[in-house]
Design a protein around this motif. Structure first.
Motif, PDB file in Angstrom:
ATOM      1  N   PRO A  30       4.038  -6.751   6.332  1.00 37.59           N
ATOM      2  CA  PRO A  30       5.246  -7.014   7.118  1.00 37.59           C
ATOM      3  C   PRO A  30       4.975  -7.929   8.314  1.00 37.59           C
ATOM      4  O   PRO A  30       3.826  -7.996   8.904  1.00 37.59           O
ATOM      5  CB  PRO A  30       5.535  -5.732   7.287  1.00 37.59           C
ATOM      6  CG  PRO A  30       4.775  -4.647   6.367  1.00 37.59           C
ATOM      7  CD  PRO A  30       3.385  -5.337   6.154  1.00 37.59           C
ATOM      8  N   ARG A 265       9.991  -3.588   8.288  1.00 40.05           N
ATOM      9  CA  ARG A 265      10.556  -3.386   6.788  1.00 40.05           C
ATOM     10  C   ARG A 265       9.304  -3.917   5.876  1.00 40.05           C
ATOM     11  O   ARG A 265       8.423  -4.783   6.239  1.00 40.05           O
ATOM     12  CB  ARG A 265      11.623  -4.297   6.644  1.00 40.05           C
ATOM     13  CG  ARG A 265      11.230  -5.792   6.834  1.00 40.05           C
ATOM     14  CD  ARG A 265      12.315  -6.724   6.468  1.00 40.05           C
ATOM     15  NE  ARG A 265      11.806  -8.106   6.918  1.00 40.05           N
ATOM     16  CZ  ARG A 265      11.460  -8.813   7.731  1.00 40.05           C
ATOM     17  NH1 ARG A 265      11.277  -8.252   9.095  1.00 40.05           N
ATOM     18  NH2 ARG A 265      11.004  -9.967   7.813  1.00 40.05           N
ATOM     19  N   GLN A 266       9.400  -3.215   4.586  1.00 38.44           N
ATOM     20  CA  GLN A 266       8.434  -3.381   3.666  1.00 38.44           C
ATOM     21  C   GLN A 266       8.809  -4.969   3.139  1.00 38.44           C
ATOM     22  O   GLN A 266       9.997  -5.443   3.348  1.00 38.44           O
ATOM     23  CB  GLN A 266       8.699  -2.477   2.437  1.00 38.44           C
ATOM     24  CG  GLN A 266      10.069  -2.686   1.910  1.00 38.44           C
ATOM     25  CD  GLN A 266      11.260  -1.830   2.322  1.00 38.44           C
ATOM     26  OE1 GLN A 266      11.133  -1.405   3.669  1.00 38.44           O
ATOM     27  NE2 GLN A 266      12.185  -1.488   1.596  1.00 38.44           N
ATOM     28  N   THR A 267       7.684  -5.473   2.501  1.00 41.49           N
ATOM     29  CA  THR A 267       7.854  -6.970   1.980  1.00 41.49           C
ATOM     30  C   THR A 267       8.641  -7.128   0.879  1.00 41.49           C
ATOM     31  O   THR A 267       9.504  -8.293   0.314  1.00 41.49           O
ATOM     32  CB  THR A 267       6.552  -7.444   1.860  1.00 41.49           C
ATOM     33  OG1 THR A 267       5.957  -6.783   0.754  1.00 41.49           O
ATOM     34  CG2 THR A 267       5.639  -7.577   3.043  1.00 41.49           C
TER      35      THR A 267
END
Length: 352
Positions: A30, A265-267
């Motif tokens: 991230p 955030r997650q990718t």
């Protein structure tokens, strides 16, 4: 002796952040980085630092920092009420925010509470002397990388400074608090708005949503009216093939409530994204606290781009409008000399 700021009392969630770890999402890393990039940029500009210099992101309540350097100049930007402690028997002296302060060895900076917001920023002249990870000093605490040992600050930590003493020059301050705007949070539809019914999209932009307690640097889960997913064979349900997630993406899982994804955030993700927050309003989201309410307003891509360009112009004007700041409790000689201190002159003839 290495110049440092030592944490004598930790805050709630204070981490080192710069403008983010760019270029590694394809590897699953991230971006992290400052939640409020505007405030960090202004703090660095007050000190003459490059815009991407890492600073301390203050989460809700800041730390007490002991100066272990001959001197250091810091900039504090955001809705906080800092104070300076000269010694163990000296009461704290209130300091102004949105300006720089010259601190001396042995003094303690009490950063204080963040009032009505979740983030504020502290930057230091010259930055912190810490190794970067993947080209950035941003802390990504979930993976334990970046910043100071990959985590939030704790009592006893010593943040090494790049400069042994503060550079010469006057303290500076913002001419006025930066205007983040108000009203609805602007959004651009998509990339999967067709996965929702027309009624669901209307509910999303026609309702108030409240920040839940599940809000952090990864994202904000909102509470409010549920948003209906489409049920067609081609575009239906609350699941998609996982794809990339940009800053401000708004996922809507099966429960029908929106989640705005932020710096940590997650990718990639497998829930459809009804819309994306326009970049101009991302710093506003970084200031939200649980219980606050927002409404979302759709704009076109062209409108979002113009809003962002206008914001950049306002940032440039704010930097150009920096003022010389007087020392706490001192006299602002520059302002004094500008004033007309003589209201009139009376001549008296001596007798004789």
């Amino acid at each position: 002796m290495t110049a440092a700021l030592k944490v004598v009392r930790a805050g709630l969630f204070d981490t080192l952040q710069d403008l983010g770890r760019v270029g590694f999402m394809a590897l699953g890393m991230p971006t992290a980085g400052a939640m409020d990039r505007v405030a960090l940029r202004l703090a660095n500009a007050l000190l003459g630092n490059p815009a991407g210099t890492a600073g301390l992101e203050i989460g809700v309540m800041g730390p007490d920092l002991l100066v272990e350097a001959d001197s250091v100049r810091v900039a504090l930007v955001g809705p906080i009420s800092p104070a300076l402690i000269e010694g163990p028997d000296t009461p704290p002296k209130a300091l102004e925010t949105d300006r720089t302060h010259l601190l001396k060895r042995g003094q303690v900076l009490r950063v204080g509470m963040v009032e009505g917001s979740s983030t504020a920023y502290l930057a230091v002249a010259g930055g912190f002397a810490l190794p970067s990870f993947m080209g950035s000093l941003s802390t990504y605490a979930r993976a334990g990388v970046g910043g100071f040992e990959g985590r939030k600050l704790a009592a006893g930590d010593a943040l090494p400074l790049s400069l042994e003493q503060a550079p010469p020059g006057d303290d500076r301050k913002l001419g006025a608090p930066f205007d983040y705007g108000s009203g609805p949070v602007r959004i651009v539809w998509g990339p999967q708005e067709e996965y929702f019914t027309a009624a669901g999209r209307n509910i999303f932009v026609g309702s108030d949503y409240r920040v839940s307690r599940e809000a952090d640097r990864m994202g904000i889960r909102f509470e409010g009216p549920t948003i209906a997913h489409a049920t067609s064979v081609e575009k239906g349900g609350a699941d998609i093939i996982s794809d990339g997630i940009g800053p401000g993406a708004i996922q809507v899982p099966g429960a029908g409530l929106p989640i705005v994804l932020l710096a940590d955030r997650q990718t990639v993700g497998g829930y459809p994204k009804i819309a994306t927050v326009a970049s101009v309003d991302l710093p506003r989201l970084g200031r939200l606290l649980p219980g606050q309410t927002v409404r979302f307003q759709p704009v076109t891509v062209e409108e979002a781009e113009k809003l962002r360009r206008d914001q950049e112009s306002r940032i440039a004007r704010a930097i150009a409008d920096f003022k010389v700041a007087r020392p706490p409790g001192g006299i602002d000689l520059a302002r004094l000399y500008e004033e007309n201190l003589i209201d009139g002159v009376v001549y008296e003839r001596s007798p004789g």
